[in-house]
Design a protein around this motif. Structure first.
Motif, PDB file in Angstrom:
ATOM      1  N   UNK A  30       0.843  -1.197   0.000  1.00 44.78           N
ATOM      2  CA  UNK A  30       0.000   0.000   0.000  1.00 44.78           C
ATOM      3  C   UNK A  30       0.873   1.240   0.000  1.00 44.78           C
ATOM      4  N   UNK A  31       0.526   2.196  -0.843  1.00 42.88           N
ATOM      5  CA  UNK A  31       1.317   3.416  -0.978  1.00 42.88           C
ATOM      6  C   UNK A  31       0.717   4.611  -0.250  1.00 42.88           C
ATOM      7  N   UNK A  32      -0.299   4.413   0.571  1.00 40.22           N
ATOM      8  CA  UNK A  32      -0.882   5.548   1.287  1.00 40.22           C
ATOM      9  C   UNK A  32       0.170   6.197   2.186  1.00 40.22           C
ATOM     10  N   UNK A  33       0.036   7.505   2.375  1.00 39.23           N
ATOM     11  CA  UNK A  33       1.039   8.290   3.088  1.00 39.23           C
ATOM     12  C   UNK A  33       0.445   8.923   4.350  1.00 39.23           C
ATOM     13  N   UNK A  34       1.188   9.884   4.925  1.00 41.79           N
ATOM     14  CA  UNK A  34       0.756  10.582   6.122  1.00 41.79           C
ATOM     15  C   UNK A  34      -0.639  11.154   5.986  1.00 41.79           C
ATOM     16  N   UNK A  35      -1.447  10.981   7.052  1.00 38.79           N
ATOM     17  CA  UNK A  35      -2.830  11.405   7.033  1.00 38.79           C
ATOM     18  C   UNK A  35      -3.781  10.231   6.957  1.00 38.79           C
ATOM     19  N   UNK A  36      -3.277   9.085   6.517  1.00 33.45           N
ATOM     20  CA  UNK A  36      -4.124   7.897   6.397  1.00 33.45           C
ATOM     21  C   UNK A  36      -4.196   7.098   7.691  1.00 33.45           C
ATOM     22  N   UNK A  37      -3.332   7.358   8.653  1.00 34.27           N
ATOM     23  CA  UNK A  37      -3.339   6.608   9.904  1.00 34.27           C
ATOM     24  C   UNK A  37      -4.726   6.608  10.529  1.00 34.27           C
ATOM     25  N   UNK A  38      -5.124   5.466  11.024  1.00 32.01           N
ATOM     26  CA  UNK A  38      -6.424   5.345  11.661  1.00 32.01           C
ATOM     27  C   UNK A  38      -7.522   4.905  10.725  1.00 32.01           C
ATOM     28  N   UNK A  39      -7.258   4.935   9.413  1.00 37.98           N
ATOM     29  CA  UNK A  39      -8.244   4.468   8.457  1.00 37.98           C
ATOM     30  C   UNK A  39      -8.482   2.979   8.605  1.00 37.98           C
ATOM     31  N   UNK A  40      -9.680   2.488   8.289  1.00 38.19           N
ATOM     32  CA  UNK A  40     -10.033   1.086   8.564  1.00 38.19           C
ATOM     33  C   UNK A  40      -9.492   0.080   7.567  1.00 38.19           C
ATOM     34  N   UNK A  41      -9.182  -1.104   8.082  1.00 41.90           N
ATOM     35  CA  UNK A  41      -8.903  -2.290   7.272  1.00 41.90           C
ATOM     36  C   UNK A  41     -10.081  -3.234   7.442  1.00 41.90           C
ATOM     37  N   UNK A  42     -10.576  -3.781   6.323  1.00 42.62           N
ATOM     38  CA  UNK A  42     -11.745  -4.656   6.384  1.00 42.62           C
ATOM     39  C   UNK A  42     -11.431  -6.071   5.910  1.00 42.62           C
ATOM     40  N   UNK A  43     -11.929  -7.037   6.654  1.00 41.58           N
ATOM     41  CA  UNK A  43     -12.074  -8.410   6.195  1.00 41.58           C
ATOM     42  C   UNK A  43     -13.461  -8.543   5.577  1.00 41.58           C
ATOM     43  N   UNK A  44     -13.645  -9.540   4.712  1.00 43.75           N
ATOM     44  CA  UNK A  44     -14.959  -9.832   4.130  1.00 43.75           C
ATOM     45  C   UNK A  44     -15.600  -8.582   3.536  1.00 43.75           C
ATOM     46  N   UNK A  45     -14.799  -7.792   2.832  1.00 43.75           N
ATOM     47  CA  UNK A  45     -15.324  -6.544   2.275  1.00 43.75           C
ATOM     48  C   UNK A  45     -16.094  -6.809   0.982  1.00 43.75           C
ATOM     49  N   UNK A  46     -17.276  -6.229   0.886  1.00 44.17           N
ATOM     50  CA  UNK A  46     -18.138  -6.359  -0.282  1.00 44.17           C
ATOM     51  C   UNK A  46     -18.075  -5.060  -1.080  1.00 44.17           C
ATOM     52  N   UNK A  47     -17.479  -5.118  -2.263  1.00 43.15           N
ATOM     53  CA  UNK A  47     -17.341  -3.901  -3.061  1.00 43.15           C
ATOM     54  C   UNK A  47     -18.688  -3.313  -3.467  1.00 43.15           C
ATOM     55  N   UNK A  48     -19.678  -4.155  -3.662  1.00 41.89           N
ATOM     56  CA  UNK A  48     -20.984  -3.677  -4.120  1.00 41.89           C
ATOM     57  C   UNK A  48     -21.688  -2.841  -3.062  1.00 41.89           C
ATOM     58  N   UNK A  49     -21.550  -3.234  -1.804  1.00 33.11           N
ATOM     59  CA  UNK A  49     -22.238  -2.512  -0.727  1.00 33.11           C
ATOM     60  C   UNK A  49     -21.317  -1.605   0.075  1.00 33.11           C
ATOM     61  N   UNK A  50     -19.994  -1.785  -0.088  1.00 32.02           N
ATOM     62  CA  UNK A  50     -19.045  -0.967   0.674  1.00 32.02           C
ATOM     63  C   UNK A  50     -19.039  -1.300   2.148  1.00 32.02           C
ATOM     64  N   UNK A  51     -19.337  -2.557   2.480  1.00 26.83           N
ATOM     65  CA  UNK A  51     -19.378  -2.972   3.876  1.00 26.83           C
ATOM     66  C   UNK A  51     -18.396  -4.108   4.123  1.00 26.83           C
ATOM     67  N   UNK A  52     -17.961  -4.220   5.356  1.00 25.47           N
ATOM     68  CA  UNK A  52     -17.055  -5.286   5.742  1.00 25.47           C
ATOM     69  C   UNK A  52     -16.948  -5.351   7.245  1.00 25.47           C
ATOM     70  N   UNK A  53     -16.019  -6.139   7.741  1.00 20.45           N
ATOM     71  CA  UNK A  53     -15.756  -6.253   9.167  1.00 20.45           C
ATOM     72  C   UNK A  53     -14.395  -5.627   9.448  1.00 20.45           C
ATOM     73  N   UNK A  54     -14.388  -4.563  10.232  1.00 11.84           N
ATOM     74  CA  UNK A  54     -13.115  -3.885  10.483  1.00 11.84           C
ATOM     75  C   UNK A  54     -12.243  -4.730  11.385  1.00 11.84           C
ATOM     76  N   UNK A  55     -11.005  -4.997  10.920  1.00 12.46           N
ATOM     77  CA  UNK A  55     -10.095  -5.879  11.639  1.00 12.46           C
ATOM     78  C   UNK A  55      -8.741  -5.251  11.907  1.00 12.46           C
ATOM     79  N   UNK A  56      -8.561  -3.974  11.523  1.00 12.64           N
ATOM     80  CA  UNK A  56      -7.297  -3.289  11.779  1.00 12.64           C
ATOM     81  C   UNK A  56      -7.441  -1.821  11.392  1.00 12.64           C
ATOM     82  N   UNK A  57      -6.362  -1.066  11.578  1.00 13.13           N
ATOM     83  CA  UNK A  57      -6.301   0.326  11.136  1.00 13.13           C
ATOM     84  C   UNK A  57      -4.930   0.591  10.508  1.00 13.13           C
ATOM     85  N   UNK A  58      -4.856   1.571   9.641  1.00 15.83           N
ATOM     86  CA  UNK A  58      -3.558   2.016   9.140  1.00 15.83           C
ATOM     87  C   UNK A  58      -2.730   2.500  10.315  1.00 15.83           C
ATOM     88  N   UNK A  59      -1.525   1.973  10.470  1.00 15.78           N
ATOM     89  CA  UNK A  59      -0.731   2.310  11.647  1.00 15.78           C
ATOM     90  C   UNK A  59       0.641   2.878  11.311  1.00 15.78           C
TER      91      UNK A  59
END
Length: 308
Positions: free
Chosen positions: A250-279
């Motif tokens: 992943x090439x995300x930079x400063x400012x992205x910290x805290x953004x969610x990481x999802x397991x079981x993410x469904x692109x059609x609905x934009x939903x998933x189970x949050x299992x981590x954060x950008x750290x």
């Protein structure tokens, strides 16, 4: 010292304090509290939001990071239109557009930014972010707000002030990079609670490693500008260097910290189970993002926050 480039900038600790007051100060509930909330919202003008900078990069001693073993085989991934991706604008729509947002706060007298996500909770008012996005170096950030669906200064669902910010006990005690998870309970806005306005994503604890995941955030450091929601997707592995974190290209930079990481993410609905954060990212290993494992320690911090 081992250089660790925090995705949004710095790194933090834990506790539970009003986001606009010093640690240990009780959260006011009277009309002056409402005036204080409005003062924080007024502080965050579109111009201040645009000019907010990610925190400085930190250096963390290897002695503060517990060694981790290499991950096992990667899980199989279904065919998707946006997988894998190392960092691009999210145009898929869905719930994630509303539940994700930018986090703004004052740190050491300057305005700064992170990312966060609205999650399901008993109080319908809980935001998950990175630990360093609520406290760092012994000082709690002030003027803390969450802006869901932020776009270039626009706040389509309002600016939500924090009544309380907290993080894992492990981050508070020793700034352990493995537990860089923070939370905020936000005040109602116009008589409504956050989840009732923008929705909320589910969480997953102890979900294992080596999963296909999607990560979202609002990187503000070059080549990004913090104006829009950016995402990465790919097969994750367990960090084989110094932490117990998930790892993703992943090439995300400063400012992205805290953004969610999802397991079981469904692109059609934009939903998933949050299992981590950008750290964080290792300075000697560009192009990879790391996110803490959501185990029992993170669940304990979440359980405290969701009933606050």
């Amino acid at each position: 010292m081992l250089g660790l480039a925090a995705a949004v900038g710095g790194l933090l600790a834990t506790g539970a304090v009003p986001a606009s007051a010093a640690a240990g100060t009780p959260s006011p509930t009277s009309s002056p509290a409402l005036a204080a909330e409005q003062q924080v919202r007024d502080f965050w003008t579109p111009e201040r939001m645009r000019s907010a900078k990610p925190l400085d990069l930190l250096k963390v001693s290897p002695s503060k990071v517990n060694p981790a073993k290499a991950g096992g085989p990667v899980s199989s991934v279904p065919s998707t239109k946006a997988f894998p991706q190392k960092g691009g604008a999210w145009t898929g729509g869905g719930a994630v557009v509303k539940t994700s947002g930018r986090v703004f706060f004052t740190y050491q007298g300057r305005t700064a930014s992170c990312s966060g996500n609205s999650v399901t909770s008993q109080n319908k008012s809980t935001v998950v972010t990175a630990g360093h996005c609520v406290k760092m170096g012994g000082a709690w950030h002030t003027n803390w707000v969450f802006v869901p669906a932020y776009h270039d200064g626009a706040t389509p669902y309002g600016t939500w002030t924090a009544s309380k910010t907290s993080a894992t006990d492990q981050w508070a005690a020793s700034e352990d990079i493995n537990y860089d998870v923070g939370l905020a309970v936000v005040n109602p806005l116009n008589g409504q609670r956050l989840a009732d306005v923008v929705g909320a994503q589910g969480l997953q604890f102890n979900g294992g490693y080596n999963k296909p995941m999607y990560a979202f955030g609002f990187p503000a450091a070059a080549p990004y500008d913090g104006k829009r929601l950016i995402y990465c997707s790919g097969n994750t592995t367990r960090d084989f260097l110094f932490s117990k974190d998930h790892s993703m290209a992943c090439d995300m930079t400063g400012g992205s910290s805290g953004g969610p990481w999802f397991n079981s993410f469904d692109e059609a609905t934009g939903t998933g189970l949050q299992a981590s954060v950008n750290s964080f990212g290792y300075t000697f290993l560009p192009g990879r993002m790391f996110g803490p494992y959501f185990g029992a320690e993170v669940k304990a911090a979440y359980d405290k926050a969701q009933v606050s």
